[in-house]
Design an enzyme around this catalytic site. Structure first.
Site, PDB file in Angstrom:
ATOM      1  N   HIS A 119     -14.342 -56.166  70.231  1.00 46.25           N
ATOM      2  CA  HIS A 119     -15.699 -56.579  69.876  1.00 46.25           C
ATOM      3  C   HIS A 119     -16.629 -55.380  69.829  1.00 46.25           C
ATOM      4  O   HIS A 119     -17.841 -55.537  69.796  1.00 46.25           O
ATOM      5  CB  HIS A 119     -16.260 -57.563  70.900  1.00 46.25           C
ATOM      6  CG  HIS A 119     -15.350 -58.685  71.229  1.00 46.25           C
ATOM      7  ND1 HIS A 119     -14.621 -58.730  72.396  1.00 46.25           N
ATOM      8  CD2 HIS A 119     -15.042 -59.795  70.543  1.00 46.25           C
ATOM      9  CE1 HIS A 119     -13.908 -59.839  72.399  1.00 46.25           C
ATOM     10  NE2 HIS A 119     -14.130 -60.501  71.309  1.00 46.25           N
ATOM     11  N   HIS A 163     -11.893 -62.884  64.190  1.00 52.31           N
ATOM     12  CA  HIS A 163     -10.751 -61.984  64.331  1.00 52.31           C
ATOM     13  C   HIS A 163      -9.618 -62.328  63.367  1.00 52.31           C
ATOM     14  O   HIS A 163      -8.489 -61.909  63.575  1.00 52.31           O
ATOM     15  CB  HIS A 163     -10.210 -62.043  65.760  1.00 52.31           C
ATOM     16  CG  HIS A 163     -11.202 -61.709  66.815  1.00 52.31           C
ATOM     17  ND1 HIS A 163     -11.774 -60.470  66.913  1.00 52.31           N
ATOM     18  CD2 HIS A 163     -11.744 -62.444  67.814  1.00 52.31           C
ATOM     19  CE1 HIS A 163     -12.614 -60.454  67.949  1.00 52.31           C
ATOM     20  NE2 HIS A 163     -12.621 -61.647  68.500  1.00 52.31           N
TER      21      HIS A 163
END
Ligand SMILES: Nc1ncnc2c1ncn2[C@@H]1O[C@H](COP(=O)(O)OP(=O)(O)O)[C@@H](O)[C@H]1O
Ligand SMILES: Nc1ncnc2c1ncn2[C@@H]1O[C@H](COP(=O)(O)OP(=O)(O)O)[C@@H](O)[C@H]1O
Ligand SMILES: [Mg+2]
Ligand SMILES: [Mg+2]
Ligand SMILES: [Mg+2]
Ligand SMILES: [Mg+2]
Lengths: 332, 211, 332, 211
Positions: free
Chosen positions: C219, C57
């Site tokens: 996700h 991320h």
């Protein structure tokens, strides 16, 4: 290839609106709004630096308008040079009474328009010089510097020339520095997947599901080879090897490095590449100063990366370290 | 009948109509070795020229000038800039003239071509739009009316395209990869042939030009 | 889906090496090198802030270690929470004698490991508190804040709590501020194309060539609807509308906005979206303060964007404006 | 014959062998509503456990402890953490015991289950790995040897998987989208059924379990 856009005809102008709204240090100017300039221009008496180019490469070109970098930027349509009017306006708006360096990438349209703008401005008495970014080693041999296109390494020339201008140097000196920075910079790109022009029906090139292209241009122009995807370390090694095989004459022991994402490449991958590039450069006896890793010069959603090496001497090193501030690059 | 402003306006209108259907084909031709924008650029540029009011210009010089200005504000691309520059050259050359004779075209274009070479820095034989224009200069040397000119232009522009197809491009980045360009049409030459075809279509009886 | 990587088993560690080599203000620590901490830790006497989370991320989480932000970050594998050892180490390394706030996203694995770490550290006498990021409005109803996941808006909590800690506030106060910032933040994401885990054979979800998904998780978890691609302005409008339909109780007239790219979305498109978001928020009577546009919280090469709104009062506004410095966000 | 450290080591070895072939299937099951990492995570975690030297542990508690520590350092994912926590619980419960009887398994797992519920915050019936463990607790209540235990475990874990397939998931983000999960296997339950199958395979003569 999906895009979060509206009418392609408004792509550039909507993005420029967003740019100036998101980053209040930038403002649109010029009759058609196709010049980006500093909201608070440099005080008079500084050599101005005007840049410009096609759109779709943000942060390049317009994003590097700022203190210690470039003063104005003319903005073309996607992958089209800026038109002559915006070049004229960019030069005028950059002028602070001590002349203007035109510093941009070596592309036909850009050159023609900046040249015409210069001719048209002759009467106004703005002294102009030109330096072209020519760092892409894949677009011409070492014996053909004039054929080489300007890609990511252009930002090193912005930085060096911008610092010189900010320190009060005159036009000749700023021009000398810009040319020296360009001559000290080498870039090579690798492409994994194409981008698509907003107005085009298809991506501008096709790469197989497991293919990559070494030496690709910033618009997807063909490179040196196209082959199967390889591990990141092998790719990094080849990029370093090719760049070091093309050393500028006066290369010393210190370099800065720009590990640049072309738009759709995740930061994680750039860091994996950078780690290897660093090891290889150190192995070659080079010391890295002020590395840059991130999306500095892109081609919209193109997937891939470019590596630029900026060979430093004491003068360029000091200019690289000088304070600078724009929305995408801040030093000091 | 000679060339006047209204004829210029009509011609550019035909080009603007044709370029819409050519857009993606030209983009794809350019994408092979370039950046894939030739078609979209020309669609916009020729579209802007068609809106420039050239048909209502006071004379041919003014008409050409309107086209030049419209093109120049619509793009800064290589081809677009060269085309706009060509019209600017025509405007300068025809200053004060209400009409231009068909037999003048070749001479006018020869000077246009010099300007394009000077401006763009490429050479004849590099496989660019210059070679198309050069073919036009030669082909139009002996024409005396519109029908002759139209036929000569269509045939020669097509001919140049075909002749250069299997030669390597020597210009810009492509030069470094010259061999990759063998067998590919140069997008500028392709555009020239297709647009001449569209523009000249109405000026000639000869419908069956080989493509 | 091509990746510029080496062995997937070394993905995280190679990227962390690259991160700390490229950004010398960060350093790897902990027995397994899975803590990122400030190279020059804050002087003792400051409340520490430890964060952590799965990898993939960047800039989140590790990239926000810095002055006026978080002190340490435990790093898990891709999309897996940090293990308990790294959480213990992150808490210990964040401790400056006045206790540690654990500030991270609301995910099961992360919570379990930070909780266990806290239990194991009880003997060491480090006072710990916890605040969970829960800004993703698509992962739970307004009545289910505990179900909501933490996504891009977490960086506002970093900023506010980091500023409070830097100003010398005690643990209770820093915790109060973090909780207040979380409560004032709302995010929604839109997905255009999936990412692929380095170890997985396929992308984690499939979207048709012309499909997008509104409300997608960080996700790729399913969202609110999946449908044909729409113009950017329509998407921006819906994002704003959904976020404003879910106002925190004390929302005032000023907001900050984070127009965030999920990894493969070009800057140009984020700016086009931002321009519209801004107009819509202004139309709703809101004033935008210190907007952020760029890749702040990503999912590797996922294509799409998220919009976060941070509702400000005078206190949060001042904390947002306080100086801060990490490799990816600098204020002042 | 009861359960000792070498048996635990052998069991984890079988699981590690099986998980390699399950990796992408479990990733894809998780990708439907989650983040797609269950398989890769388990491959790494079970692989690390198989390298932990559990077979050579001094007693069962030590063996379970080795598995727990290996798992805990390999991941911080939800499922991995719950599994590691389960082994930690088993290690604590069997402190000082060289072996564990098959008839003890159910009671031990019941306490493991309590710990998983406390740690993870989910409830029975949410359609998670908890429901698989719960099924095991019930099924193992009356077994007295390895073969019985193996059969009971395989049947019950598979059974739970099937029973929950058409129920909505009530846990985490999925709850909000509960309906989307109807008809999909929970990846944790799927992993449990498949790994129990692999582990128990060698303990039982019953080869034909319906799947
Ligand atoms: N310097 C030049 N001289 C002559 N023709 C050129 C030159 N540069 C480009 N062209 C012509 O323009 C075409 C490319 O046009 P276009 O795609 O619009 O330009 P760009 O390279 O700016 O994207 C080429 O096919 C070639 O025929
Ligand atoms: N809080 C929880 N309680 C019980 N089981 C859980 C919990 N969270 C996750 N699980 C189980 O773990 C599985 C997901 O595992 P995994 O993909 O490794 O975790 P993550 O959500 O961290 O990516 C789910 O299918 C479910 O069976
Ligand atoms: Mg172009
Ligand atoms: Mg082109
Ligand atoms: Mg996960
Ligand atoms: Mg998962």
């Amino acid at each position: 290839m999906k895009k979060l856009i509206n009418d392609p005809a408004h792509y550039v102008d909507e993005a420029l609106d967003g740019l100036t709204l998101a980053f209040p240090s930038l403002v649109r100017d010029g009759a058609a709004g196709r010049v980006i300039r500093r909201t608070h221009p440099a005080s008079r008496g500084k050599v101005g630096i005007a840049t410009g180019g096609g759109f779709g490469h943000l942060p390049l070109f317009a994003g590097y308008v700022g203190c210690g970098l470039v003063d104005t930027c003319s903005v073309g349509n996607v992958f089209e040079g800026p038109n002559v009017d915006s070049c004229i306006e960019a030069i005028r708006l950059a002028d602070g009474g001590r002349g203007v360096l035109r510093l941009y990438g070596n592309y036909g349209g850009d050159r023609m328009n900046f040249d015409m703008a210069g001719e048209m401005l002759e009467d106004e008495g703005i002294a102009c010089t030109t330096v072209l970014g020519t760092d892409d080693i894949a677009s011409g041999g070492p014996d053909q510097p004039a054929r080489r296109r300007g890609v990511a390494g252009l930002i090193y020339a912005y930085k060096a020339a911008g610092a010189a201008a900010r320190s009060g140097s005159d036009l000749d000196e700023v021009t000398r520095i810009a040319a020296k920075a360009v001559a000290a910079t080498r870039t090579i790109g690798v492409g994994l997947a194409a981008c698509r022009l907003p107005s085009a029906a298809k991506p501008s090139f096709d790469l197989g599901d497991d293919e990559i292209e070494m030496g690709i241009g910033i618009h997807g122009e063909p490179g040196i080879w196209r082959d199967k995807l390889r591990p990141a370390d092998m790719i990094a090694d080849e990029m370093v090897e090719r760049l070091l095989a093309d050393l500028p004459p006066a290369a010393g022991g210190e370099v800065s490095v720009l590990m640049n994402g072309l738009g759709a490449t995740p930061m994680e991958e750039l860091l994996i590449l950078y780690r290897r590039v660093r090891a290889q450069l150190q192995g070659a006896g080079l010391t890295i100063v002020a590395p840059l890793v991130g999306n500095y010069v892109t081609s919209m959603e193109m997937q891939g990366a470019s590596l630029s090496i900026f060979h430093l001497d004491a003068e360029l090193k000091a200019l690289l370290a000088a304070p600078a501030d724009c929305p995408f690059w801040r030093v000091g | 009948m000679s060339i006047d402003a209204s004829r210029i306006g009509a011609a550019i209108g035909r080009a603007a109509g044709a370029v819409q259907t050519l857009e993606q084909e030209l983009n794809q031709a350019d994408a092979k070795l370039g950046d894939g924008d030739t078609g979209s650029m020309l669609a916009r540029v020729v579209g802007a020229m068609a809106q420039s009011g050239a048909a209502d210009a006071t004379d041919v010089s003014d008409a050409f000038g309107k086209l030049a200005r419209a093109g120049m504000s619509a793009t800064g691309s290589s081809l677009g800039t060269l085309i706009s520059g060509a019209f600017l050259s025509l405007s300068k050359q025809t200053k004060g003239r209400a009409t231009v004779d068909w037999s003048d075209l070749s001479r006018l274009l020869a000077i246009v071509l010099d300007g394009m070479i000077a401006r763009g820095g490429a050479s004849l034989g590099d496989k660019t739009v210059l070679d198309s224009v050069h073919a036009l200069v030669l082909a139009l040397a002996d024409v005396s009316d519109g029908a002759q000119a139209a036929t000569a232009a269509r045939v020669s522009a097509n001919d140049a395209l075909h002749r250069y197809r299997d030669l390597p491009c020597r210009m810009g980045r492509a030069k470094f990869f010259g061999d990759k360009s063998v067998g590919l049409d140069d997008p500028g030459m392709l555009a020239c042939a297709k647009l001449v075809d569209a523009v000249a279509g109405a000026e000639t009886e000869f419908a069956n030009i080989t493509t």
